[in-house]
Design a protein around this motif. Sequence first.
Motif, PDB file in Angstrom:
ATOM      1  N   SER A  21      56.471  38.643  82.158  1.00 36.81           N
ATOM      2  CA  SER A  21      57.019  38.761  83.511  1.00 36.81           C
ATOM      3  C   SER A  21      57.674  37.475  83.977  1.00 36.81           C
ATOM      4  N   ASP A  22      57.327  36.359  83.322  1.00 35.12           N
ATOM      5  CA  ASP A  22      57.936  35.075  83.661  1.00 35.12           C
ATOM      6  C   ASP A  22      59.204  34.823  82.855  1.00 35.12           C
ATOM      7  N   LYS A  23      59.696  35.902  82.221  1.00 33.96           N
ATOM      8  CA  LYS A  23      60.910  35.817  81.387  1.00 33.96           C
ATOM      9  C   LYS A  23      60.770  34.726  80.324  1.00 33.96           C
ATOM     10  N   ALA A  24      59.654  34.795  79.616  1.00 35.76           N
ATOM     11  CA  ALA A  24      59.346  33.795  78.596  1.00 35.76           C
ATOM     12  C   ALA A  24      60.427  33.740  77.529  1.00 35.76           C
ATOM     13  N   ASP A  25      60.746  32.523  77.107  1.00 37.50           N
ATOM     14  CA  ASP A  25      61.705  32.304  76.032  1.00 37.50           C
ATOM     15  C   ASP A  25      60.939  31.725  74.847  1.00 37.50           C
ATOM     16  N   TYR A  26      60.982  32.399  73.699  1.00 42.46           N
ATOM     17  CA  TYR A  26      60.158  31.998  72.567  1.00 42.46           C
ATOM     18  C   TYR A  26      60.819  32.447  71.264  1.00 42.46           C
ATOM     19  N   PRO A  27      60.525  31.743  70.152  1.00 42.04           N
ATOM     20  CA  PRO A  27      61.079  32.163  68.861  1.00 42.04           C
ATOM     21  C   PRO A  27      60.352  33.391  68.318  1.00 42.04           C
ATOM     22  N   ALA A  28      61.103  34.308  67.745  1.00 44.22           N
ATOM     23  CA  ALA A  28      60.507  35.528  67.196  1.00 44.22           C
ATOM     24  C   ALA A  28      61.434  36.144  66.164  1.00 44.22           C
ATOM     25  N   LEU A  29      60.847  36.936  65.285  1.00 40.97           N
ATOM     26  CA  LEU A  29      61.607  37.725  64.306  1.00 40.97           C
ATOM     27  C   LEU A  29      61.594  39.180  64.750  1.00 40.97           C
ATOM     28  N   PRO A  30      62.767  39.838  64.815  1.00 38.88           N
ATOM     29  CA  PRO A  30      64.125  39.293  64.688  1.00 38.88           C
ATOM     30  C   PRO A  30      64.574  38.663  66.008  1.00 38.88           C
ATOM     31  N   GLU A  31      65.771  38.087  66.016  1.00 38.83           N
ATOM     32  CA  GLU A  31      66.265  37.454  67.234  1.00 38.83           C
ATOM     33  C   GLU A  31      66.577  38.473  68.317  1.00 38.83           C
ATOM     34  N   VAL A  79      56.177  36.947  66.884  1.00 40.89           N
ATOM     35  CA  VAL A  79      56.314  35.619  67.476  1.00 40.89           C
ATOM     36  C   VAL A  79      55.837  34.577  66.474  1.00 40.89           C
ATOM     37  N   TYR A  80      56.538  33.456  66.361  1.00 38.89           N
ATOM     38  CA  TYR A  80      56.151  32.398  65.429  1.00 38.89           C
ATOM     39  C   TYR A  80      56.621  31.063  65.983  1.00 38.89           C
ATOM     40  N   PRO A  81      56.284  29.938  65.350  1.00 40.03           N
ATOM     41  CA  PRO A  81      56.614  28.637  65.942  1.00 40.03           C
ATOM     42  C   PRO A  81      58.068  28.237  65.867  1.00 40.03           C
TER      43      PRO A  81
END
Length: 248
Positions: free
Chosen positions: A218-228, A243-245
């Motif tokens: 809900s906080d519009k999180a931005d994070y790396p993940a597969l796939p983009e 989700v990954y680092p």
Amino acid sequence: MTSYIGVDWAGSCWLVVKTGDETYVTTEPSVFNVWYEHGKNEDVQSILVDIPIGLPETETRVCDQEASEMLSSRSSTVFSIPSRDVVETDDYNDARSKNGDSLGSQSWWLFPRIREVDVFLQDHEEARDKIFESHPEVCYAALDGKELSSKGGDGGIDERLDVLDNGSDLFETVKSVVNERRDGAEWHDRISKGRIDDVIDAAVLAHTAQLIDLQPRSDKADYPALPEDPENDEKLGVPMEIVYPGAY
């Protein structure tokens, strides 16, 4: 207060590792208990779970394909999850038939845990805001920059502990639990000596969530993940992603 949680299925219970302002390792009998005893607390920003979240209506999930490609020789640690219709089938032969006469035993035995999490998220919309899917081997590979050996032996366990070794409370707590099991203490919080790998798997998920400061959806999180650019699960309304680092 800010904390993060990693969760892994440990054969008979869910193994929970919390890090941040408070650090501990424990177990819970169900995802329901994980949420109500730990996850819903205000200090917890996010929860990474090593279980598929989001099921395709047809075909397979892109996140599984990309994770498998990333892990190369350890790609067998990634299960290719079939459609929702297959996962929700109770009879193995029927499920195999629906899946083109192909269904691995490891995937089949994982179905009850997938359904457990899926049904929980269907019934608890507020939990969808904090619970994300991840994969320990993908996290370790991203953090270490190379493939690690099998975690089935002491060498593989030690390699993963080395990845977590940053002098934090998380590392010290996890190392203590692992060493207690190695020294012959068979049970503690329902964690047997044979489940050491689940301890370090849940730990790297908690570490990953903290490292990327994973915030609620809900906080519009931005994070790396597969796939983009993942597709959403139609029932849950959440992306089918791992989700990954990212690149560390």
